[in-house]
Design a protein around this motif. Structure first.
Motif, PDB file in Angstrom:
ATOM      1  N   MET A 148     -36.431 -24.670  41.696  1.00  0.00           N
ATOM      2  CA  MET A 148     -35.359 -23.926  42.421  1.00  0.00           C
ATOM      3  C   MET A 148     -34.454 -23.419  41.491  1.00  0.00           C
ATOM      4  N   THR A 149     -34.128 -23.755  40.427  1.00  0.00           N
ATOM      5  CA  THR A 149     -32.871 -23.225  39.443  1.00  0.00           C
ATOM      6  C   THR A 149     -33.046 -24.014  38.054  1.00  0.00           C
ATOM      7  N   VAL A 150     -32.641 -23.527  37.028  1.00  0.00           N
ATOM      8  CA  VAL A 150     -32.672 -23.892  35.711  1.00  0.00           C
ATOM      9  C   VAL A 150     -31.070 -23.818  35.197  1.00  0.00           C
ATOM     10  N   GLN A 151     -30.802 -24.807  34.361  1.00  0.00           N
ATOM     11  CA  GLN A 151     -29.382 -25.009  34.019  1.00  0.00           C
ATOM     12  C   GLN A 151     -29.256 -25.434  32.429  1.00  0.00           C
ATOM     13  N   ILE A 152     -28.683 -24.538  31.849  1.00  0.00           N
ATOM     14  CA  ILE A 152     -28.558 -24.774  30.143  1.00  0.00           C
ATOM     15  C   ILE A 152     -27.366 -25.066  29.812  1.00  0.00           C
ATOM     16  N   ARG A 153     -26.938 -26.115  28.885  1.00  0.00           N
ATOM     17  CA  ARG A 153     -25.886 -26.515  28.469  1.00  0.00           C
ATOM     18  C   ARG A 153     -25.915 -26.680  26.793  1.00  0.00           C
ATOM     19  N   TYR A 154     -25.133 -26.136  26.154  1.00  0.00           N
ATOM     20  CA  TYR A 154     -24.903 -26.279  24.718  1.00  0.00           C
ATOM     21  C   TYR A 154     -23.528 -26.374  24.440  1.00  0.00           C
ATOM     22  N   ASP A 155     -23.247 -27.665  23.973  1.00  0.00           N
ATOM     23  CA  ASP A 155     -21.814 -27.772  23.355  1.00  0.00           C
ATOM     24  C   ASP A 155     -21.865 -28.552  22.045  1.00  0.00           C
ATOM     25  N   CYS A 156     -20.801 -28.213  21.025  1.00  0.00           N
ATOM     26  CA  CYS A 156     -20.705 -28.914  19.982  1.00  0.00           C
ATOM     27  C   CYS A 156     -19.495 -28.483  19.339  1.00  0.00           C
ATOM     28  N   PRO A 157     -19.176 -29.400  18.409  1.00  0.00           N
ATOM     29  CA  PRO A 157     -17.783 -29.118  17.772  1.00  0.00           C
ATOM     30  C   PRO A 157     -17.720 -27.949  16.547  1.00  0.00           C
ATOM     31  N   PRO A 158     -16.790 -27.574  16.170  1.00  0.00           N
ATOM     32  CA  PRO A 158     -16.739 -26.604  15.042  1.00  0.00           C
ATOM     33  C   PRO A 158     -17.381 -27.185  14.007  1.00  0.00           C
ATOM     34  N   ARG A 159     -17.938 -26.226  13.292  1.00  0.00           N
ATOM     35  CA  ARG A 159     -18.652 -26.783  12.000  1.00  0.00           C
ATOM     36  C   ARG A 159     -17.431 -26.776  10.800  1.00  0.00           C
ATOM     37  N   GLU A 160     -17.680 -27.655   9.672  1.00  0.00           N
ATOM     38  CA  GLU A 160     -16.635 -27.788   8.637  1.00  0.00           C
ATOM     39  C   GLU A 160     -16.087 -26.464   8.156  1.00  0.00           C
ATOM     40  N   ASP A 161     -17.132 -25.677   7.915  1.00  0.00           N
ATOM     41  CA  ASP A 161     -16.829 -24.491   7.087  1.00  0.00           C
ATOM     42  C   ASP A 161     -16.736 -23.152   7.970  1.00  0.00           C
ATOM     43  N   ASP A 162     -16.410 -23.463   9.190  1.00  0.00           N
ATOM     44  CA  ASP A 162     -16.075 -22.343   9.868  1.00  0.00           C
ATOM     45  C   ASP A 162     -14.846 -21.305   9.697  1.00  0.00           C
ATOM     46  N   THR A 163     -13.947 -22.112   9.011  1.00  0.00           N
ATOM     47  CA  THR A 163     -12.825 -21.408   8.733  1.00  0.00           C
ATOM     48  C   THR A 163     -12.998 -20.343   7.436  1.00  0.00           C
ATOM     49  N   LYS A 164     -14.149 -20.911   6.480  1.00  0.00           N
ATOM     50  CA  LYS A 164     -14.451 -20.141   5.446  1.00  0.00           C
ATOM     51  C   LYS A 164     -15.363 -18.935   5.809  1.00  0.00           C
ATOM     52  N   LYS A 165     -15.593 -18.586   7.001  1.00  0.00           N
ATOM     53  CA  LYS A 165     -16.183 -17.600   7.566  1.00  0.00           C
ATOM     54  C   LYS A 165     -17.911 -17.350   6.855  1.00  0.00           C
ATOM     55  N   PRO A 166     -18.549 -18.412   7.424  1.00  0.00           N
ATOM     56  CA  PRO A 166     -19.918 -18.191   6.789  1.00  0.00           C
ATOM     57  C   PRO A 166     -20.713 -17.097   7.626  1.00  0.00           C
ATOM     58  N   TRP A 167     -21.782 -16.804   6.916  1.00  0.00           N
ATOM     59  CA  TRP A 167     -22.408 -15.590   7.502  1.00  0.00           C
ATOM     60  C   TRP A 167     -22.833 -15.542   8.751  1.00  0.00           C
ATOM     61  N   ARG A 168     -23.018 -16.620   9.393  1.00  0.00           N
ATOM     62  CA  ARG A 168     -23.448 -16.648  10.757  1.00  0.00           C
ATOM     63  C   ARG A 168     -22.331 -16.355  11.911  1.00  0.00           C
ATOM     64  N   VAL A 169     -21.291 -16.249  11.379  1.00  0.00           N
ATOM     65  CA  VAL A 169     -20.087 -15.800  12.220  1.00  0.00           C
ATOM     66  C   VAL A 169     -19.366 -14.445  11.669  1.00  0.00           C
ATOM     67  N   CYS A 170     -20.208 -14.002  10.800  1.00  0.00           N
ATOM     68  CA  CYS A 170     -19.478 -12.210  10.518  1.00  0.00           C
ATOM     69  C   CYS A 170     -21.079 -11.677  10.985  1.00  0.00           C
ATOM     70  N   PRO A 171     -20.301 -10.807  12.000  1.00  0.00           N
ATOM     71  CA  PRO A 171     -21.226  -9.691  12.934  1.00  0.00           C
ATOM     72  C   PRO A 171     -21.924  -8.984  12.115  1.00  0.00           C
ATOM     73  N   GLU A 172     -21.196  -8.329  11.176  1.00  0.00           N
ATOM     74  CA  GLU A 172     -22.122  -7.508  10.119  1.00  0.00           C
ATOM     75  C   GLU A 172     -23.381  -7.761   9.476  1.00  0.00           C
ATOM     76  N   ILE A 173     -23.399  -9.174   9.415  1.00  0.00           N
ATOM     77  CA  ILE A 173     -24.558  -9.745   8.848  1.00  0.00           C
ATOM     78  C   ILE A 173     -25.298 -10.638   9.874  1.00  0.00           C
ATOM     79  N   SER A 174     -24.919 -10.945  10.846  1.00  0.00           N
ATOM     80  CA  SER A 174     -25.461 -12.014  11.681  1.00  0.00           C
ATOM     81  C   SER A 174     -25.916 -11.191  13.053  1.00  0.00           C
ATOM     82  N   GLY A 175     -24.999 -10.370  13.242  1.00  0.00           N
ATOM     83  CA  GLY A 175     -25.063  -9.532  14.744  1.00  0.00           C
ATOM     84  C   GLY A 175     -24.116 -10.126  15.651  1.00  0.00           C
ATOM     85  N   GLY A 176     -23.875 -11.411  15.396  1.00  0.00           N
ATOM     86  CA  GLY A 176     -22.691 -11.914  16.485  1.00  0.00           C
ATOM     87  C   GLY A 176     -22.267 -13.236  15.838  1.00  0.00           C
TER      88      GLY A 176
END
Length: 263
Positions: A148-176
């Motif tokens: 009948m339907t499908v539901q996705i849930r993804y939740d996690c805390p921030p990563r320790e190095d998020d404030t250091k701007k790893p490439w995964r959170v740099c849109p010009e490198i990762s896309g998003g």
């Protein structure tokens, strides 16, 4: 069976811990060469893993006649360049997800694959894992009845190095942001079960302000067979809410897939 002699473009964490070791373990497959723009990293990786050749430029690796397949394990911004170079050289490509950093680059890769007849595969491996294959079997055998339907849930805390701007959170490198990195696994798994998603609407926001791209996403979507679904992704929640789950709800029951740690 023809021996697959892999050339690795990139030698980061994914080649050390997740996917890389398997290329030497699978029968009929071995790593012939590796490339990294930093010479010391390329040399170190080759020495530690017993790889014959190492390079600091992709062209040299791709042109090595002993290499007949290419694994691209660099950040998404360079995927299109390397994938197209390899396909034009006649060598099949296996590229880490997402396929590219933009829709336009994805179209370019697909177009070159069609023009050259050389395949390009994306590393969506969940659909092949026994756990998820069992879930697909349960659904296809009608154990939970009509879906009948499908539901996705993804939740996690921030990563320790998020404030250091790893490439995964740099849109010009990762896309998003992390949505680009993690959601494709879930969406690919569902499309393998129910067909292509033909309609989708969503909302995104940056709730914590730790980096530039979105850190929360909500979406509603519909598959080509008419099944509806919804999803919620939060990458800055409290650790008590950490979850990676898909629920498939039928008229006779429900099956739930859950990953206990980040992949």
């Amino acid at each position: 069976m023809k021996e697959i002699s892999w050339g690795f473009i990139g030698c980061g964490e994914v080649t050390e811990k997740k996917s890389g070791p398997a290329f030497n373990d699978v029968e009929g497959s071995h790593i012939e060469a590796v490339m990294c723009r930093t010479a010391e990293r390329a040399r170190s990786y080759a020495e530690r893993h017993g790889i014959k050749h190492w390079y600091t430029d992709a062209i040299s690796l791709i042109e090595n006649p002993a290499v007949n397949a290419i694994y691209i394990a660099t950040p998404p911004a360079s995927h299109a360049t390397y994938a197209i170079m390899a396909m034009r050289a006649g060598k099949p490509v296996y590229v880490e997800k997402p396929l590219a950093a933009s829709y336009e680059d994805c179209v370019r890769i697909n177009r070159v694959s069609e023009q050259t007849g050389v395949p390009c595969f994306v590393a969506y491996y969940r659909r092949y894992l026994p756990y998820f294959q069992k879930i697909k079997e349960i659904v296809e055998k009608g154990v939970i009845g009509k879906v009948m339907t499908v539901q996705i849930r993804y939740d996690c805390p921030p990563r320790e190095d998020d404030t250091k701007k790893p490439w995964r959170v740099c849109p010009e490198i990762s896309g998003g942001g992390y949505f680009y990195d993690m959601a494709p696994h879930q969406l690919d798994l569902l499309q393998d079960m129910f067909g292509v998603i033909t309609r989708a609407h969503g909302y995104h926001a940056n709730r914590a302000g730790l980096y530039e791209p979105e850190d929360t996403v909500s979406a509603a979507f519909m598959f080509e067979n008419g099944i509806h679904g919804s999803g919620s992704w939060c990458f800055v929640g409290h650790e008590s809410a950490e979850e990676d789950r898909i629920q498939i709800i039928g008229d006779k029951g429900m099956v739930s897939s859950m990953v206990c740690k980040r992949l």
